[in-house]
Design an enzyme around this catalytic site. Structure first.
Site, mmCIF file in Angstrom:
data_model
loop_
_atom_site.group_PDB
_atom_site.id
_atom_site.type_symbol
_atom_site.label_atom_id
_atom_site.label_comp_id
_atom_site.label_asym_id
_atom_site.label_seq_id
_atom_site.Cartn_x
_atom_site.Cartn_y
_atom_site.Cartn_z
ATOM 1 N N ASP A 11 43.132 66.279 16.397
ATOM 2 C CA ASP A 11 44.116 65.913 17.887
ATOM 3 C C ASP A 11 44.526 67.267 18.227
ATOM 4 O OD1 ASP A 11 45.234 64.496 19.712
ATOM 5 O OD2 ASP A 11 47.235 65.148 18.916
ATOM 6 N N SER A 12 44.697 67.401 19.561
ATOM 7 C CA SER A 12 45.326 68.605 20.212
ATOM 8 C C SER A 12 46.653 69.162 19.771
ATOM 9 C CB SER A 12 45.376 68.333 21.761
ATOM 10 O OG SER A 12 46.199 67.445 22.038
ATOM 11 N N TYR A 43 45.401 69.038 26.002
ATOM 12 C CA TYR A 43 43.869 69.014 26.273
ATOM 13 C C TYR A 43 43.938 68.266 27.556
ATOM 14 C CZ TYR A 43 41.878 70.443 21.792
ATOM 15 O OH TYR A 43 41.571 71.321 20.697
ATOM 16 N N GLY A 44 44.756 67.553 27.805
ATOM 17 C CA GLY A 44 44.758 66.426 29.041
ATOM 18 C C GLY A 44 44.335 67.205 30.454
ATOM 19 N N CYS A 74 42.514 61.391 19.027
ATOM 20 C CA CYS A 74 42.827 61.962 20.369
ATOM 21 C C CYS A 74 41.898 61.309 21.511
ATOM 22 C CB CYS A 74 42.634 63.362 20.380
ATOM 23 S SG CYS A 74 42.857 64.208 21.981
ATOM 24 N N ASN A 75 42.617 60.599 22.566
ATOM 25 C CA ASN A 75 41.921 59.924 23.453
ATOM 26 C C ASN A 75 41.313 60.903 24.289
ATOM 27 O OD1 ASN A 75 43.041 56.561 23.676
ATOM 28 N ND2 ASN A 75 44.707 58.107 22.649
ATOM 29 N N THR A 76 41.764 62.045 24.750
ATOM 30 C CA THR A 76 41.176 62.892 25.713
ATOM 31 C C THR A 76 40.049 63.412 25.007
ATOM 32 O OG1 THR A 76 43.356 63.462 26.247
ATOM 33 C CG2 THR A 76 41.587 64.868 27.241
ATOM 34 N N GLU A 153 55.525 67.218 22.342
ATOM 35 C CA GLU A 153 55.160 68.723 21.315
ATOM 36 C C GLU A 153 56.605 69.443 21.253
ATOM 37 O OE1 GLU A 153 52.593 69.905 19.803
ATOM 38 O OE2 GLU A 153 51.550 68.019 20.245
ATOM 39 N N CYS A 185 47.203 57.494 24.650
ATOM 40 C CA CYS A 185 47.247 58.753 24.217
ATOM 41 C C CYS A 185 47.995 58.880 22.815
ATOM 42 C CB CYS A 185 48.264 59.558 25.128
ATOM 43 S SG CYS A 185 48.505 61.299 24.551
ATOM 44 N N THR A 186 47.464 59.549 21.920
ATOM 45 C CA THR A 186 47.881 59.310 20.493
ATOM 46 C C THR A 186 49.613 59.846 20.370
ATOM 47 O OG1 THR A 186 46.579 61.345 19.899
ATOM 48 C CG2 THR A 186 45.936 58.867 19.355
ATOM 49 N N HIS A 187 49.787 60.603 21.278
ATOM 50 C CA HIS A 187 51.316 61.182 21.613
ATOM 51 C C HIS A 187 52.205 60.170 21.669
ATOM 52 C CE1 HIS A 187 49.234 65.353 21.352
ATOM 53 N NE2 HIS A 187 50.540 65.786 21.224
HETATM 54 N N1 DGL Z 1 47.015 63.317 21.949
HETATM 55 C C1 DGL Z 1 45.911 63.320 22.907
HETATM 56 C C2 DGL Z 1 45.479 62.127 23.517
HETATM 57 O O1 DGL Z 1 45.412 61.059 22.828
HETATM 58 C C3 DGL Z 1 45.968 64.447 23.883
HETATM 59 C C4 DGL Z 1 47.143 65.158 24.448
HETATM 60 C C5 DGL Z 1 46.756 66.294 25.289
HETATM 61 O O2 DGL Z 1 46.422 67.158 24.624
HETATM 62 O O3 DGL Z 1 46.904 66.308 26.509
HETATM 63 O O4 DGL Z 1 44.738 62.030 24.579
#
Ligand code: DGL
Length: 270
Positions: A11-12, A43-44, A74-76, A153, A185-187
């Site tokens: 993940d990011s 990463y978004g 990570c979805n992105t 974060e 988004c996994t966050h």
């Molecule tokens: N956790 C990530 C996701 O699922 C990325 C968040 C990010 O880095 O912007 O998209």
């Protein structure tokens, strides 16, 4: 590698820990190795080519750790890099978008589904395409929530500021009257109590990452690479490109046990 190899998760940042937590619950005898590219998070907002490059660097690092299956937690990264990474790696690679889409299709009764995610994920329309490929008569409402990842974060998931940011950001989504909302988004599961409370009890939240672990379990059996020893207690290793202290603090709070991540460098930064 073989059946005793570890499952890799990337993940990011700390977001993929929401997937790892579910893996610990559903696959307790599997060894897990986690890498969060915290130094280059988020990463978004990044261009797709850069996200692909960073994701490849993470995958390369974990391949050297002899992983038997990779979860792009990570979805992105899943939105732009899943197909490319799948083609390059000799092991099964799982993304988080399809499992989340399937769960939402199964859950919705009104066929009004919301998706919240990073700018990259929403712009990619990956959830929209995945859902519509299964059921065309569904209304899908996407909303990018760029302020959520920085909150997570910085370990700010319960503060009054976090509550205010969640409410302000989700205001347009609440007006859409969805009955199902994908945390794309996994966050975001770390903000789940605030999101649920703002959206109300009638809205079912879908945790894409958690849904993904079910798919991993199926694939381990399909490829016959599950750890056959049910009494084994899988070990976890954690790597971050950022501060180990912040990573360890957030991970401890989220996972409920202490751990010591290792710092590594990837690429030349971004
Ligand atoms: N956790 C990530 C996701 O699922 C990325 C968040 C990010 O880095 O912007 O998209």
């Amino acid at each position: 590698m073989g059946n005793k190899g570890a499952i890799g998760l990337i993940d990011s940042g700390v977001g993929g820990l929401t997937v790892l937590k579910e893996a610990l619950r559903q696959l307790p005898n599997e060894a897990l190795v986690y890498l969060g590219d915290t130094a280059r998070c988020p990463y978004g907002p990044r261009p797709a080519e850069q996200v692909v490059q960073f994701t490849m660097e993470m995958a390369d690092f974990l391949m050297k750790q002899q992983i038997k299956l990779l979860v792009i937690a990570c979805n992105t990264a899943t939105a732009v890099a899943l197909d490319i990474i799948r083609e390059k790696l000799p092991i099964p690679v799982v993304g988080v978008i399809l499992p989340g889409s399937r769960a939402a299709v199964k859950t919705t009764k009104t066929r009004r589904i919301g998706v919240i995610g990073t700018q990259g994920t929403i712009k990619s329309h990956s959830y929209r395409q995945a859902i519509l490929s299964k059921t065309a008569d569904t209304e899908i409402f996407g909303l990018a929530c760029p302020k959520f990842v920085p909150l997570v974060e910085s370990n700010e998931t319960r503060s009054p500021i976090a509550k205010k940011v969640v409410a302000e950001t989700l205001q347009p989504m609440r007006r859409n009257k969805v009955d199902t909302l994908i945390l794309g988004c996994t966050h975001y599961p770390l903000l789940r109590p605030l999101i649920q409370s703002y959206m109300g009890d009638k809205v079912t939240l879908i945790d894409s990452g958690a849904e993904t672990v079910g798919e991993v379990s199926v694939l381990l059996d399909y490829f016959n690479i599950a750890n056959p020893d049910p009494t084994a207690k899988g070990k976890c290793r954690f790597y971050t490109t950022g501060s180990t202290k912040l990573f360890d603090d957030i991970a401890k709070e989220w996972l409920g046990f202490s751990l010591h991540s290792e710092h590594i460098e990837l690429g030349i930064g971004g």
